[in-house]
Design a protein around this motif. Structure first.
Motif, mmCIF file in Angstrom:
data_model
loop_
_atom_site.group_PDB
_atom_site.id
_atom_site.type_symbol
_atom_site.label_atom_id
_atom_site.label_comp_id
_atom_site.label_asym_id
_atom_site.label_seq_id
_atom_site.Cartn_x
_atom_site.Cartn_y
_atom_site.Cartn_z
ATOM 1 N N PHE A 234 79.286 69.202 33.996
ATOM 2 C CA PHE A 234 79.334 69.637 35.384
ATOM 3 C C PHE A 234 79.340 68.494 36.398
ATOM 4 N N GLY A 235 79.158 67.259 35.932
ATOM 5 C CA GLY A 235 79.029 66.162 36.873
ATOM 6 C C GLY A 235 77.761 66.234 37.691
ATOM 7 N N VAL A 236 76.720 66.854 37.132
ATOM 8 C CA VAL A 236 75.454 67.082 37.835
ATOM 9 C C VAL A 236 74.355 66.297 37.152
ATOM 10 N N GLU A 237 73.542 65.574 37.934
ATOM 11 C CA GLU A 237 72.331 64.957 37.397
ATOM 12 C C GLU A 237 71.133 65.494 38.160
ATOM 13 N N ASN A 238 70.215 66.109 37.442
ATOM 14 C CA ASN A 238 69.048 66.724 38.066
ATOM 15 C C ASN A 238 67.989 65.682 38.384
ATOM 16 N N ASP A 239 67.301 65.909 39.481
ATOM 17 C CA ASP A 239 66.192 65.037 39.843
ATOM 18 C C ASP A 239 64.851 65.686 39.547
ATOM 19 N N GLU A 240 64.880 66.900 38.998
ATOM 20 C CA GLU A 240 63.625 67.595 38.728
ATOM 21 C C GLU A 240 63.550 68.032 37.261
ATOM 22 N N ALA A 241 62.330 67.991 36.735
ATOM 23 C CA ALA A 241 62.039 68.677 35.473
ATOM 24 C C ALA A 241 61.616 70.096 35.836
ATOM 25 N N TRP A 242 62.101 71.076 35.062
ATOM 26 C CA TRP A 242 61.916 72.492 35.405
ATOM 27 C C TRP A 242 61.276 73.168 34.201
ATOM 28 N N LEU A 243 59.959 73.372 34.281
ATOM 29 C CA LEU A 243 59.207 73.911 33.146
ATOM 30 C C LEU A 243 58.217 74.976 33.624
ATOM 31 N N PRO A 244 58.719 76.115 34.122
ATOM 32 C CA PRO A 244 57.798 77.104 34.716
ATOM 33 C C PRO A 244 56.809 77.703 33.739
ATOM 34 N N ASP A 245 57.158 77.807 32.442
ATOM 35 C CA ASP A 245 56.341 78.599 31.516
ATOM 36 C C ASP A 245 55.731 77.793 30.385
ATOM 37 N N ALA B 261 69.431 73.270 36.301
ATOM 38 C CA ALA B 261 68.109 72.745 36.696
ATOM 39 C C ALA B 261 67.426 72.098 35.503
ATOM 40 N N GLY B 262 66.571 71.143 35.807
ATOM 41 C CA GLY B 262 65.618 70.649 34.813
ATOM 42 C C GLY B 262 66.072 69.498 33.966
ATOM 43 N N GLY B 263 67.336 69.461 33.575
ATOM 44 C CA GLY B 263 67.832 68.335 32.807
ATOM 45 C C GLY B 263 67.214 68.163 31.439
ATOM 46 N N MET B 264 66.801 69.255 30.781
ATOM 47 C CA MET B 264 66.247 69.175 29.431
ATOM 48 C C MET B 264 67.088 70.037 28.497
ATOM 49 N N TRP B 265 67.013 69.719 27.204
ATOM 50 C CA TRP B 265 67.789 70.509 26.248
ATOM 51 C C TRP B 265 67.258 71.946 26.200
ATOM 52 N N VAL B 266 65.946 72.105 26.125
ATOM 53 C CA VAL B 266 65.308 73.402 26.305
ATOM 54 C C VAL B 266 64.039 73.190 27.119
ATOM 55 N N GLU B 267 63.484 74.288 27.626
ATOM 56 C CA GLU B 267 62.168 74.211 28.254
ATOM 57 C C GLU B 267 61.139 74.134 27.123
ATOM 58 N N SER B 268 60.874 72.918 26.720
ATOM 59 C CA SER B 268 60.098 72.701 25.505
ATOM 60 C C SER B 268 58.602 72.770 25.772
ATOM 61 N N ASP B 269 57.856 72.917 24.702
ATOM 62 C CA ASP B 269 56.448 72.562 24.743
ATOM 63 C C ASP B 269 56.384 71.074 25.075
ATOM 64 N N THR B 270 55.350 70.651 25.797
ATOM 65 C CA THR B 270 55.230 69.215 26.070
ATOM 66 C C THR B 270 53.989 68.606 25.450
ATOM 67 N N ASN B 271 53.130 69.413 24.846
ATOM 68 C CA ASN B 271 51.937 68.857 24.203
ATOM 69 C C ASN B 271 52.256 68.260 22.843
ATOM 70 N N MET B 272 53.008 68.995 22.018
ATOM 71 C CA MET B 272 53.185 68.607 20.617
ATOM 72 C C MET B 272 54.393 67.727 20.313
ATOM 73 N N PRO B 273 55.503 67.812 21.032
ATOM 74 C CA PRO B 273 56.626 66.926 20.697
ATOM 75 C C PRO B 273 56.212 65.458 20.759
ATOM 76 N N GLY B 274 56.693 64.679 19.797
ATOM 77 C CA GLY B 274 56.383 63.265 19.761
ATOM 78 C C GLY B 274 57.099 62.504 20.858
ATOM 79 N N SER B 275 56.814 61.212 20.921
ATOM 80 C CA SER B 275 57.343 60.376 21.999
ATOM 81 C C SER B 275 58.856 60.455 22.088
ATOM 82 N N GLU B 276 59.527 60.170 20.990
ATOM 83 C CA GLU B 276 60.984 60.153 21.017
ATOM 84 C C GLU B 276 61.567 61.536 21.261
ATOM 85 N N ALA B 277 60.968 62.562 20.662
ATOM 86 C CA ALA B 277 61.486 63.911 20.867
ATOM 87 C C ALA B 277 61.397 64.312 22.330
ATOM 88 N N MET B 278 60.279 63.978 22.977
ATOM 89 C CA MET B 278 60.137 64.320 24.387
ATOM 90 C C MET B 278 61.173 63.570 25.216
#
Length: 1010
Positions: free
Chosen positions: A364-375, A332-349
């Motif tokens: 896995f041959g999987v492409e997610n259509d959702e960002a998954w950031l519950p916390d 799920a989510g398609g991100m390297w980690v469930e990151s903070d989203t306020n502080m990472p810069g443009s390229e990092a995000m």
């Protein structure tokens, strides 16, 4: 009606606790247990399997803090148990606290095959169903004795246990019973029946018939249970409940899409290395549970965590890959980690999605259509565009439900970012990413859902998280009973993509929320652990430079591009943007390692940059000095736009004495007066004949506040901190040092040294601050009271800026008393403004007051947050030396703020060589268009990738010229460097590519080598 409901409810609770639950395992026999322990780092599985062990009895203390013990567990299934279901119950010394915060284990067969994980709510291991009798049991359990940091029962108490060097050597746990047991499935199902009905009954209206129907049935079931023979009468008790369990849910009942989940913090109250094992334990548990129940679906996010399993536990990873292929274990989510989203810069995000999605596609041959950031602790307004540019269209989070002041008005809505991009967004109304599938939680989700009447569905991430563990068989059983149960919401296991598809289909035009999703809590995470934050900002800047200069050297000199090194470093930096690392809310161990990692990253990136620039400069004996700029130095160049042979700016002007004490810095454009206290009492823009500092006030003012929030020490700053504070105006020393004014102050046990200077030919006051910080529970701010009437201010975020009010007309505005910016803040009146830029800080506040007296003007005060000193979870947070660079820029436009913010973070570099000049690889002819990345394509084709965006908030036309590449064949791509479908290639014009950008639009260009 004489059978009082309270009596039945009380009776149910006691009978379950004292008779029925114990009867799940009616017959037991002890297992033999031996132990081998190590206090150091975890050993390889092969070593743990063969380590020499010694006997250990129940009741024996074990486990040094942060140590590992391997238990050898052996026994024989009694022959008289033949034909029955048998499992082991293995108690490592668990307490009733939530899983993930104490000891945990992973059970292995003697050959190293993982079986399943162990935690307080999941301590069984199935032996056979049925057994033949006489089976030999032989397991090895890798058990982690991680300290329970809240074992005292007092949350947020400062503790030395968060660092191995200060944790001591006292054993952390006491071994419990390890036994083989007969598993009575009928009794276990009776427990599930009674728990589901009891929990549902408690949520139904007191005067409703359904509540009383359940109450009577439960009473009859309890009557049917012989408390002296629970196992023999459990079937009869279940029969009494069959009717109420079979009553179907109403057609209009709310629909809950349950998905198995274990939100595992990549670091928090444990170090990164322990998360590697937490993920392996949880994945082992979940693949085992998938085998047990055909309806169950589990989802896990964070590509980094999959990568850890692949590297460290390939045997677990093989099971995960099979379950993913079967569609049951869902990335799920398609991100390297469930990151903070306020502080990472443009390229990092952007790279969070690039590297996360690429991993899932390749593995896995999987492409997610959702960002998954519950916390994650709030969501920056630039995020929708990034999500869409990564090829996704949806977002899930529930953290906004934690807001303390205002209740967010939607659970399903369309979120619009700063450029107009909209993302279909869902907040689970269950208000938890650790749903346990209780009747109370499911009833809350149905009642709480704000889209009643227009939508019917919500999602429930189900399973123990934070410290891991995942879904349990009890949760699965409860969900099965609530699949269609009168009085309850309908529950069905579904993958996130299936939920989103149904939710969008039934609600195609949801309400729109514009701008950031601000969390009215955890505001202090923008400041805590300043060293971690500086390391992140510096790493982001160096990665921008490294990619630029490596690409330029590859194009100009055929120098090999460092693909592997940059990929590895990006992943390291992205990992440390996890939402408990970058925000500063982890234990001391985590932040010590983060600082060490950032130092290594900086050294390696500096080496990459230097190597590329040496290749470009030529023979060092040539004597020519080249100035390499990664930030803009003239109006027509761009931040990542090239290298030139002229300097970024002139010399810094020398200070002159000021009448009445202090000094004056004056370069003909800006006149700055520093009084005898070392405070800035005037910053006069000579061109505009305009004063920046409010009358009678002083800038460069350090202010100290008490900082003792009601809870969540490292996370929170409460509004009442502003009620008390002191201005640090006493000066220990005020001197001239070269072309700077040097100011020294002492306060408490700390000391501050500042250097103030004004470069020639620019309207900018540079302020370099060094703080030797030794305070406790204090908050340090740097204030700039400005003579500007501004109802709003601009704050840089990813690929643009967001506006926030300076007033507090509503509770929503009041709640934003501490917010995030990146490299600049900007306040203005029509025709004139002021910027405050920084190189390492994020937290800030902006307020406005109206002055009294004849002036009656408005003061807008900008304050940068420098340091805190919370004591939990790291009691030594931020102790030591810190350096900050800020600049005050009077007369600044938004464009000036963008430029100066970039300049503060991307300084000029000089290299001696024989080359006369190195022309920029990329140039843009419009100052409003900023280049955020210049790199070679990730597929190693040699193509050039250039990412840029409109930075001023208006429409812009620009011609992008890329030397050494065939610009006529440029294509527009997504973040993963794939051509955008149904998109015309940009027009070639004037030897470059012509672009027309809407406000804050981000564009990625891909160009083949000429």
């Amino acid at each position: 009606m004489h059978d009082d409901r309270k009596l039945v409810e009380a009776r149910l609770e006691r009978v379950l606790r004292e008779r029925v639950r114990p009867a799940v395992h009616p017959v037991t026999t002890p297992l033999a247990v031996e132990i081998w322990s190590t206090a150091g780092e975890p050993v390889p599985v092969a070593e743990g399997l063969t380590a020499p062990t010694t006997p250990i009895a129940p009741g024996t203390p074990w486990g040094l803090p942060w140590g590992t013990s391997w238990f050898k567990v052996t026994g024989t299934v009694p022959t008289e148990w033949a034909g029955r279901t048998v499992e082991a119950v293995l108690d490592l010394g668990f307490t009733p606290r939530t899983p993930g915060f104490q000891c945990e284990g992973l059970v292995h067969l003697p050959d190293g095959t993982p079986v399943k994980g162990l935690h307080p709510r999941n301590a069984y291991v199935r032996v056979g169903a049925p057994v033949a009798g006489g089976e030999q049991v032989h397991w090895r359990v890798e058990a982690a004795s991680n300290p329970d940091l809240e074992a005292s029962g007092v949350p947020f108490r400062p503790t030395p246990m968060g660092e191995r060097a200060t944790a001591g050597e006292a054993p952390q746990y006491v071994l419990g019973e390890m036994r083989l047991a007969v598993f009575d499935e009928t009794v276990w199902n009776l427990v599930m029946d009674l728990e589901v009905l009891g929990e549902l009954m408690a949520e139904l209206p007191l005067d409703g018939a359904r509540r009383w129907e359940i109450l009577r049935a439960v009473g009859r079931a309890l009557d049917a249970v012989d408390l002296q023979d629970v196992n023999g009468t459990a079937r009869a008790a279940r029969d009494e409940l069959a009717g109420v369990l079979a009553a179907p849910a109403a057609p209009a009942a709310h629909r809950v899409s349950a998905v198995g989940h274990a939100h595992i913090d990549s670091a928090w109250l444990w170090p990164l290395r322990e998360t590697v094992r937490k993920v392996a334990r949880t994945a082992s548990n979940m693949t085992a549970l998938l085998d047990e129940d055909p309806d169950f679906v589990f989802t896990m996010s964070q590509a980094q965590q999959y990568a850890w399993i692949k590297e460290h536990r390939p045997e677990v990873y093989a099971r995960v890959k099979k379950a993913v292929a079967d569609g049951r274990f869902v990335p799920a989510g398609g991100m390297w980690v469930e990151s903070d989203t306020n502080m990472p810069g443009s390229e990092a995000m952007a790279r969070q999605f690039v590297l996360g999605k690429r991993f899932f596609m390749e593995e896995f041959g999987v492409e997610n259509d959702e960002a998954w950031l519950p916390d994650t602790f709030g969501f920056a307004a630039g995020l929708p565009q990034i999500i869409k540019a990564a090829g996704s269209t949806r977002l899930l989070t529930q953290k906004i439900s934690w807001s303390r002041t205002n209740t967010f008005p939607h659970h399903t809505f369309s979120w619009e970012g700063i450029d107009g991009t909209r993302i279909f967004t869902h907040f689970p109304p269950v208000d938890s990413y650790n749903c346990e599938m209780t009747g109370r939680q499911i009833a809350h989700a149905a009642r709480n859902f704000k889209e009643k009447g227009v939508a019917t569905r919500s999602l429930a991430p189900t399973g123990y998280g934070d410290g891991g563990g995942g879904t349990t068989r009890e949760m699965v059983a409860k969900a099965a009973r609530m699949r269609s149960l009168e009085g309850a919401a309908r529950v069905e296991w579904e993958a996130p993509a299936d939920f989103f598809a149904k939710a969008e289909a039934e609600y195609p035009e949801p309400p729109v929320w514009v701008g950031e999703l601000y969390l009215e809590l955890h505001r202090a995470t923008l400041t805590s652990q300043a060293g971690t934050k500086r390391g992140n900002r510096r790493s982001e800047s160096l990665l921008t430079e490294a990619e630029l200069w490596a690409a330029t050297a590859a194009a100009r000199t055929r120098t090999p591009y460092p693909y592997e090194e940059l990929d590895r470093i990006w992943k390291t930096v992205l990992l440390h943007q996890f939402h408990d690392i970058l925000p500063g809310s982890s234990i001391a161990w985590v932040h010590r390692e983060a600082r060490e990692t950032y130092a290594r990253v900086a050294e390696e990136l500096e080496s990459i940059i230097a190597g590329a620039q040496r290749a470009l400069a030529g023979d060092a004996s040539g004597g020519t000095v080249l100035a390499f700029n990664s930030a803009p130095h003239t109006r027509c160049s761009v931040p990542a736009g090239g290298a030139s042979a002229h300097t970024e700016q002139g010399e810094t002007v020398p200070p002159a004495p000021r009448e009445g004490g202090g000094y004056v810095l004056d370069n003909g454009l800006l006149r700055v007066e520093i009084d005898a206290r070392g405070l800035v009492v005037s910053a006069h823009d000579r061109d505009a004949d305009r004063e920046a500092i409010a009358p009678g006030q002083a800038a460069n003012l350090l202010q100290l506040h008490p900082d003792f929030p009601n809870q969540w020490d490292a996370w929170d700053v409460d509004a009442f901190y502003r009620n008390v504070g002191s201005d640090l105006t006493e000066v220990a020393e005020l001197t001239v040092e070269g072309a700077s004014v040097r100011v020294e102050r002492s306060f408490g046990a700390s000391r501050v040294t500042q250097r103030l200077s004004v470069p020639a030919d620019t309207k900018r006051l540079d302020i370099d601050t060094e703080v030797d910080w030794h305070e406790t529970e204090r908050f340090l701010k740097l204030a700039f009271p400005l003579d500007v009437k501004a109802d709003r201010y601009a704050s840089e975020t990813q690929f643009g800026h967001v506006y926030r009010p300076t007033h507090q007309n509503t509770s929503w505005e009041w709640a934003k008393f501490e917010a995030c910016n990146h490299r600049f803040l900007h306040v203005d009146e029509p025709g004139w403004g002021v910027a405050v830029v920084n190189d390492a800080t994020y937290g800030h506040d902006v307020t406005r007051t109206v002055r009294t007296g004849a002036d009656a003007g408005t003061t807008t005060t900008v304050r940068a947050s420098l340091l805190r000193a919370p004591r939990y979870p790291d009691p030594e947070t931020d102790q030591g030396v810190h350096r900050f660079r800020h600049a005050l820029v009077p007369g600044a436009t938004i464009g000036d703020a963008v430029r100066e913010g970039l300049r503060a973070n991307l300084p000029e570099r000089r290299v001696t060589g024989s080359a006369a000049e190195v022309a920029p690889l990329v140039t843009v002819d419009n100052d409003a268009v900023v280049v955020s990345a210049v790199k070679l394509a990730d597929d190693r084709s040699g193509d050039l990738v250039v990412r840029l965006y409109e930075a001023h908030g208006g429409r812009a036309r620009a011609t992008v010229r890329i030397d050494a590449f065939a610009t006529g064949r440029a294509v527009l791509t997504d973040l993963l460097e794939r051509p955008l479908p149904d998109t015309e290639p940009p027009a070639a014009a004037g030897g470059g590519v012509e672009l027309a950008l809407r406000p804050f639009q981000m564009v990625t260009l891909r160009l083949p080598r000429a």
